[in-house]
Enzyme design. Structure first.
Site, PDB file in Angstrom:
ATOM      1  N   LYS A 152      -6.946  -4.305 -10.806  1.00 27.84           N
ATOM      2  CA  LYS A 152      -7.132  -2.810  -9.615  1.00 27.84           C
ATOM      3  C   LYS A 152      -6.428  -1.859  -9.919  1.00 27.84           C
ATOM      4  CE  LYS A 152      -4.208  -4.963  -6.801  1.00 27.84           C
ATOM      5  NZ  LYS A 152      -3.825  -6.358  -7.219  1.00 27.84           N
ATOM      6  N   ARG A 189      -0.141  -4.959   1.797  1.00 28.26           N
ATOM      7  CA  ARG A 189      -0.296  -6.176   1.263  1.00 28.26           C
ATOM      8  C   ARG A 189       0.126  -7.617   2.498  1.00 28.26           C
ATOM      9  NH1 ARG A 189       1.550  -4.820  -4.873  1.00 28.26           N
ATOM     10  NH2 ARG A 189       2.005  -6.490  -5.507  1.00 28.26           N
ATOM     11  N   ARG A 200      -0.029  -8.265 -20.449  1.00 23.43           N
ATOM     12  CA  ARG A 200       0.194  -6.778 -19.810  1.00 23.43           C
ATOM     13  C   ARG A 200       0.794  -6.091 -20.228  1.00 23.43           C
ATOM     14  NH1 ARG A 200      -0.447  -5.358 -13.824  1.00 23.43           N
ATOM     15  NH2 ARG A 200       1.275  -6.555 -13.319  1.00 23.43           N
ATOM     16  N   ARG A 250       6.708  -5.207 -18.327  1.00 25.66           N
ATOM     17  CA  ARG A 250       7.517  -4.752 -17.023  1.00 25.66           C
ATOM     18  C   ARG A 250       8.074  -6.531 -17.069  1.00 25.66           C
ATOM     19  NH1 ARG A 250       2.892  -4.448 -12.605  1.00 25.66           N
ATOM     20  NH2 ARG A 250       3.635  -5.305 -10.784  1.00 25.66           N
ATOM     21  N   ARG A 257       5.273 -14.482  -7.042  1.00 26.53           N
ATOM     22  CA  ARG A 257       3.415 -13.375  -7.342  1.00 26.53           C
ATOM     23  C   ARG A 257       2.983 -13.801  -6.852  1.00 26.53           C
ATOM     24  NH1 ARG A 257       3.944 -10.210 -11.718  1.00 26.53           N
ATOM     25  NH2 ARG A 257       2.744  -8.771 -11.117  1.00 26.53           N
TER      26      ARG A 257
HETATM   27  P1  ADP Z   1       0.782  -5.951  -9.329  1.00 27.26           P
HETATM   28  O1  ADP Z   1      -0.063  -5.254 -10.651  1.00 27.26           O
HETATM   29  O2  ADP Z   1       0.911  -7.489 -10.252  1.00 27.26           O
HETATM   30  O3  ADP Z   1      -0.024  -6.423  -8.737  1.00 27.26           O
HETATM   31  P2  ADP Z   1       2.524  -3.443  -8.543  1.00 27.26           P
HETATM   32  O4  ADP Z   1       2.186  -2.896  -9.965  1.00 27.26           O
HETATM   33  O5  ADP Z   1       1.180  -3.318  -7.567  1.00 27.26           O
HETATM   34  O6  ADP Z   1       1.999  -5.130  -8.897  1.00 27.26           O
HETATM   35  O7  ADP Z   1       4.540  -4.089  -7.863  1.00 27.26           O
HETATM   36  C1  ADP Z   1       4.120  -4.688  -8.641  1.00 27.26           C
HETATM   37  C2  ADP Z   1       6.172  -5.188  -7.526  1.00 27.26           C
HETATM   38  O8  ADP Z   1       5.643  -3.861  -5.996  1.00 27.26           O
HETATM   39  C3  ADP Z   1       5.211  -6.133  -6.160  1.00 27.26           C
HETATM   40  O9  ADP Z   1       5.392  -7.348  -6.710  1.00 27.26           O
HETATM   41  C4  ADP Z   1       6.501  -5.850  -5.363  1.00 27.26           C
HETATM   42  O10 ADP Z   1       7.863  -6.307  -5.070  1.00 27.26           O
HETATM   43  C5  ADP Z   1       5.869  -4.666  -4.693  1.00 27.26           C
HETATM   44  N1  ADP Z   1       4.710  -4.248  -4.329  1.00 27.26           N
HETATM   45  C6  ADP Z   1       4.414  -3.071  -3.960  1.00 27.26           C
HETATM   46  N2  ADP Z   1       3.411  -3.076  -3.685  1.00 27.26           N
HETATM   47  C7  ADP Z   1       3.635  -3.593  -1.994  1.00 27.26           C
HETATM   48  C8  ADP Z   1       3.700  -3.541  -0.948  1.00 27.26           C
HETATM   49  N3  ADP Z   1       2.597  -3.147  -0.430  1.00 27.26           N
HETATM   50  N4  ADP Z   1       4.167  -3.949  -0.059  1.00 27.26           N
HETATM   51  C9  ADP Z   1       5.427  -4.569  -0.050  1.00 27.26           C
HETATM   52  N5  ADP Z   1       5.791  -4.661  -1.822  1.00 27.26           N
HETATM   53  C10 ADP Z   1       5.319  -3.990  -2.564  1.00 27.26           C
HETATM   54  P1  ADP Z   2      -3.515  -5.153 -11.507  1.00 25.57           P
HETATM   55  O1  ADP Z   2      -3.533  -3.576 -11.450  1.00 25.57           O
HETATM   56  O2  ADP Z   2      -4.192  -5.538 -10.533  1.00 25.57           O
HETATM   57  O3  ADP Z   2      -2.243  -5.795 -11.251  1.00 25.57           O
HETATM   58  P2  ADP Z   2      -3.807  -4.926 -14.012  1.00 25.57           P
HETATM   59  O4  ADP Z   2      -4.786  -3.633 -13.967  1.00 25.57           O
HETATM   60  O5  ADP Z   2      -2.363  -3.528 -13.845  1.00 25.57           O
HETATM   61  O6  ADP Z   2      -3.861  -5.154 -12.758  1.00 25.57           O
HETATM   62  O7  ADP Z   2      -3.983  -5.522 -15.153  1.00 25.57           O
HETATM   63  C1  ADP Z   2      -3.734  -6.731 -15.482  1.00 25.57           C
HETATM   64  C2  ADP Z   2      -3.906  -7.133 -16.987  1.00 25.57           C
HETATM   65  O8  ADP Z   2      -5.048  -7.485 -17.858  1.00 25.57           O
HETATM   66  C3  ADP Z   2      -3.505  -5.739 -18.059  1.00 25.57           C
HETATM   67  O9  ADP Z   2      -3.009  -6.160 -18.990  1.00 25.57           O
HETATM   68  C4  ADP Z   2      -4.703  -5.280 -18.739  1.00 25.57           C
HETATM   69  O10 ADP Z   2      -5.079  -4.128 -19.162  1.00 25.57           O
HETATM   70  C5  ADP Z   2      -5.886  -6.174 -17.848  1.00 25.57           C
HETATM   71  N1  ADP Z   2      -7.284  -6.381 -17.247  1.00 25.57           N
HETATM   72  C6  ADP Z   2      -7.269  -5.395 -16.674  1.00 25.57           C
HETATM   73  N2  ADP Z   2      -8.886  -5.222 -16.239  1.00 25.57           N
HETATM   74  C7  ADP Z   2      -9.001  -6.353 -17.448  1.00 25.57           C
HETATM   75  C8  ADP Z   2     -10.413  -7.436 -17.992  1.00 25.57           C
HETATM   76  N3  ADP Z   2     -11.464  -6.788 -16.900  1.00 25.57           N
HETATM   77  N4  ADP Z   2     -10.464  -8.390 -19.031  1.00 25.57           N
HETATM   78  C9  ADP Z   2      -9.615  -8.900 -19.564  1.00 25.57           C
HETATM   79  N5  ADP Z   2      -8.503  -7.803 -19.348  1.00 25.57           N
HETATM   80  C10 ADP Z   2      -8.280  -7.020 -18.310  1.00 25.57           C
END
Ligand code: ADP
Ligand code: ADP
Ligand code: ZN
Length: 208
Positions: free
Chosen positions: A13, A88, A122, A155, A166
């Site tokens: 995303k 979420r 990542r 991270r 998660r």
């Molecule tokens: P990911 O890329 O793994 O989806 P995010 O960067 O979106 O993770 O979020 C990292 C962490 O921040 C989540 O695991 C949660 O602890 C917190 N967080 C992010 N967005 C929300 C939300 N909308 N509600 C509650 N916690 C959140």
């Molecule tokens: P989210 O925001 O949904 O948690 P991220 O955008 O951070 O996910 O992507 C998670 C990991 O996967 C990152 O290391 C990113 O570089 C990688 N990634 C994102 N899109 C793709 C794809 N289409 N194929 C392979 N790896 C990807």
């Protein structure tokens, strides 16, 4: 266009939002990025949420909703925004509906195995936050951001225990939002399991 990106952690995303932000010139609002900035700057919010985020639990709705409500009151969101990682929970979705009307919800679908591979490799830039993957989206120079030369880091919550938690939290609290928004006719599914260029092409097609 006002849109929400839905999908499990690691679906891509943030990566796709960063590309779409350039394409449409609308802000990319990631609650995860906002929390990480608060932690880095050791603000009151950052101190409050660090332990929660490290173990992969959700920050309480009241805190998260207040933050997004404030961000969406800023002028740059008037014509559109990409909400990434919010809502979420159903509480967050209900709250959002009270202060903003979204045009669509893009649901990123991808297998659990792929999500684990993506999260385990990542890397993020310490300076500008750009995301990479050691194998799938590698920087030109190992450990260094292509865009700004900043150092890449892993991270604290991209460790296997937190990843597993998660994924459970996603299944329990966030996945139900897919049917919530589907009933409202807002969901567009995209196959996020393909390579980044194909996912982005699909994303553009779906929102056009
Ligand atoms: P990911 O890329 O793994 O989806 P995010 O960067 O979106 O993770 O979020 C990292 C962490 O921040 C989540 O695991 C949660 O602890 C917190 N967080 C992010 N967005 C929300 C939300 N909308 N509600 C509650 N916690 C959140
Ligand atoms: P989210 O925001 O949904 O948690 P991220 O955008 O951070 O996910 O992507 C998670 C990991 O996967 C990152 O290391 C990113 O570089 C990688 N990634 C994102 N899109 C793709 C794809 N289409 N194929 C392979 N790896 C990807
Ligand atoms: Zn950088």
């Amino acid at each position: 266009m006002k849109m929400i990106l839905l999908g499990p952690p690691g679906a891509g995303k943030g990566t796709m939002a960063a590309r779409m932000k350039e394409e449409l010139n609308i802000p990319h609002i990631s609650t995860g990025d906002i929390f990480r900035a608060a932690i880095k700057n050791q603000t009151e919010l950052g101190v409050k949420v660090k332990a929660i985020i490290d173990r992969g639990d959700l920050v309480p709705d009241d805190l998260t909703v207040a933050l997004v409500k404030e961000r969406l009151s800023e002028d740059d969101t008037k014509t559109g925004y990409i909400l990434d990682g919010f809502p979420r929970t159903s509480g967050q979705a209900d709250a959002l509906a009270e202060f903003s009307a979204v045009d669509g919800v893009i649901n990123f679908t991808v297998s659990e195995e792929e999500v684990v591979r993506r999260l385990s490799g990542r890397r993020l830039c310490k300076e500008c936050g750009t995301g990479y993957h050691v194998e799938f989206i590698p920087p030109k120079k190992e450990g260094i951001c292509d865009k700004c030369g900043g150092e890449l880091y892993t991270r604290d919550d991209d460790q296997i225990d937190s990843i597993k938690n998660r994924l459970n939290v996603y299944a329990d609290s966030t996945e139900p939002l897919i049917s919530y928004y589907r009933e409202k006719g807002l969901i567009r599914d995209i196959d996020a399991g393909q390579n980044p260029d194909d996912v982005f092409a699909n994303f553009k097609k779906v929102i056009s």
